[in-house]
Design a protein around this motif. Sequence first.
Motif, short mmCIF file in Angstrom:
data_model
loop_
_atom_site.label_atom_id
_atom_site.label_comp_id
_atom_site.label_asym_id
_atom_site.label_seq_id
_atom_site.Cartn_x
_atom_site.Cartn_y
_atom_site.Cartn_z
N ILE A 136 57.09 30.05 2.68
CA ILE A 136 57.51 31.41 3.01
C ILE A 136 57.99 31.45 4.45
N LEU A 137 59.05 32.19 4.68
CA LEU A 137 59.56 32.43 6.03
C LEU A 137 59.03 33.79 6.47
N CYS A 138 58.29 33.79 7.58
CA CYS A 138 57.74 35.02 8.14
C CYS A 138 58.27 35.22 9.55
N ALA A 139 58.28 36.47 9.99
CA ALA A 139 58.77 36.80 11.33
C ALA A 139 57.68 37.58 12.08
N ARG A 140 57.74 37.49 13.41
CA ARG A 140 56.82 38.31 14.21
C ARG A 140 57.10 39.77 13.91
N ASP A 147 66.85 42.94 6.75
CA ASP A 147 66.61 42.05 5.62
C ASP A 147 67.08 40.64 5.99
N LEU A 148 67.01 39.73 5.04
CA LEU A 148 67.37 38.34 5.30
C LEU A 148 68.82 38.20 5.72
N LYS A 149 69.71 38.90 5.05
CA LYS A 149 71.13 38.82 5.38
C LYS A 149 71.38 39.29 6.81
N VAL A 222 50.36 38.48 5.91
CA VAL A 222 51.44 39.28 5.32
C VAL A 222 50.86 40.54 4.68
N ARG A 223 49.79 40.35 3.89
CA ARG A 223 49.18 41.49 3.20
C ARG A 223 48.54 42.46 4.19
N GLY A 224 48.09 41.93 5.33
CA GLY A 224 47.49 42.79 6.34
C GLY A 224 48.49 43.44 7.27
N GLY A 225 49.79 43.17 7.07
CA GLY A 225 50.82 43.79 7.88
C GLY A 225 50.93 43.24 9.29
N GLN A 226 50.35 42.09 9.54
CA GLN A 226 50.38 41.51 10.89
C GLN A 226 51.67 40.75 11.17
N ILE A 227 52.31 40.24 10.12
CA ILE A 227 53.60 39.57 10.24
C ILE A 227 54.50 40.06 9.11
N ARG A 228 55.80 39.84 9.27
CA ARG A 228 56.75 40.35 8.28
C ARG A 228 57.25 39.23 7.39
N PRO A 229 57.14 39.36 6.08
CA PRO A 229 57.71 38.36 5.18
C PRO A 229 59.23 38.51 5.12
N VAL A 230 59.93 37.40 5.21
CA VAL A 230 61.40 37.44 5.17
C VAL A 230 61.93 36.95 3.84
N ALA A 231 61.45 35.78 3.40
CA ALA A 231 61.95 35.18 2.16
C ALA A 231 61.01 34.07 1.71
N VAL A 232 61.05 33.76 0.42
CA VAL A 232 60.34 32.60 -0.11
C VAL A 232 61.38 31.52 -0.40
N ASP A 243 58.78 42.01 -3.85
CA ASP A 243 59.75 42.64 -2.96
C ASP A 243 60.32 41.68 -1.92
N VAL A 244 59.82 40.46 -1.90
CA VAL A 244 60.30 39.47 -0.93
C VAL A 244 61.37 38.61 -1.61
N PRO A 245 62.58 38.58 -1.08
CA PRO A 245 63.65 37.84 -1.75
C PRO A 245 63.47 36.32 -1.66
N ALA A 246 64.14 35.62 -2.54
CA ALA A 246 64.25 34.16 -2.42
C ALA A 246 65.42 33.85 -1.49
#
Length: 331
Positions: A136-140, A147-149, A222-232, A243-246
């Motif tokens: 998974i790619l996560c962001a601060r 979004d990813l794009k 991710v579930r705790g909202g501490q970092i943002r999921p970008v994509a799998v 809701d997280v894109p590939a």
Amino acid sequence: MPSPTPVNRRQLLALLGGSIAAPLLPDIAFAQEAWPTRTVRYVNGFPAGGATDTLSRILCQKMSELSGQSFVVENRGGAGGVLGGDAVAKSPPDGYTLGLGGIATNVLAIGTYAKLPYDPRDGFTFIGGMWQLPNILCARKDLAFTDLKDLLATFRKEPGKYTYASAGFGTTLHLSGEMMNSMAGVQVNHIPYKGAGPALTDLLGGRVDLLFDNLPGSLPSVRGGQIRPVAVTSRARIADLPDVPAMAEVLPGYEMTSWTAMVGPPDMKPELVAQINALTNKALADPGLKARYADLGASPMPTSPAEMKAFRASEEARLLPIMKAAGIKPG
């Protein structure tokens, strides 16, 4: 002159005596040796507490329940799984030392190490697949993007400004980032760490912008909202994060999963391999195991021994050119 009267198998046994005749008859089936009759050692070449450790223990627990014998996980971390792989490769081929093979020890190690203590292609018996696990790619949390794009467009405008962390050089996490750079035409700088824990700590602290991680490691944050999921990094979205894109939705053809194989030493007897493969696949089909794997973002990967060996070869052909293009050279 009359032809000889045919003698059937029962008559032959009566004439010669079963104990003498039996070895002369190739169609008489002999009993297959029982396995396992004692504790089986399973070597995991990665530290305790990580995704491979957790998933290995779930599988070994189920195999213990099904067989009535203990499958004991031994963590032998170091050199990206190479030390653990070497321990398996040099064990007796009796089915009582098995271990975790896969993309790290049997593919990426080829492109990372100039010299290995084992042959990653033919120095193991490939018994069957175990699981596939996307990264998974996560962001601060405070990184600005929609979004990813949008994020990739930002990277193109400001090449070299942003960083991504990984658990180490030459891992699937490192390669996930290099594949993103190559396919998206961006330049995000790689910061390798000695393990996923320190990398995640620095993402949480805002000292790096992004992190490629094995899915289970980042899920709580991710579930705790501490970092943002970008994509799998799997080919498609996963049920646990719908809701997280590939990555492939924006970069067609992108795929990077951490797959594993049950391996043993070379020269194991085919009938023993078949027994271990059957037990492994039976454990992977268990509904309870499937549910526990799904909670961690993993999916069972049952295969035959031949399918597993062929898949390893196809992954080598696919990934080694990407490693070379990214400047990852055997050292």
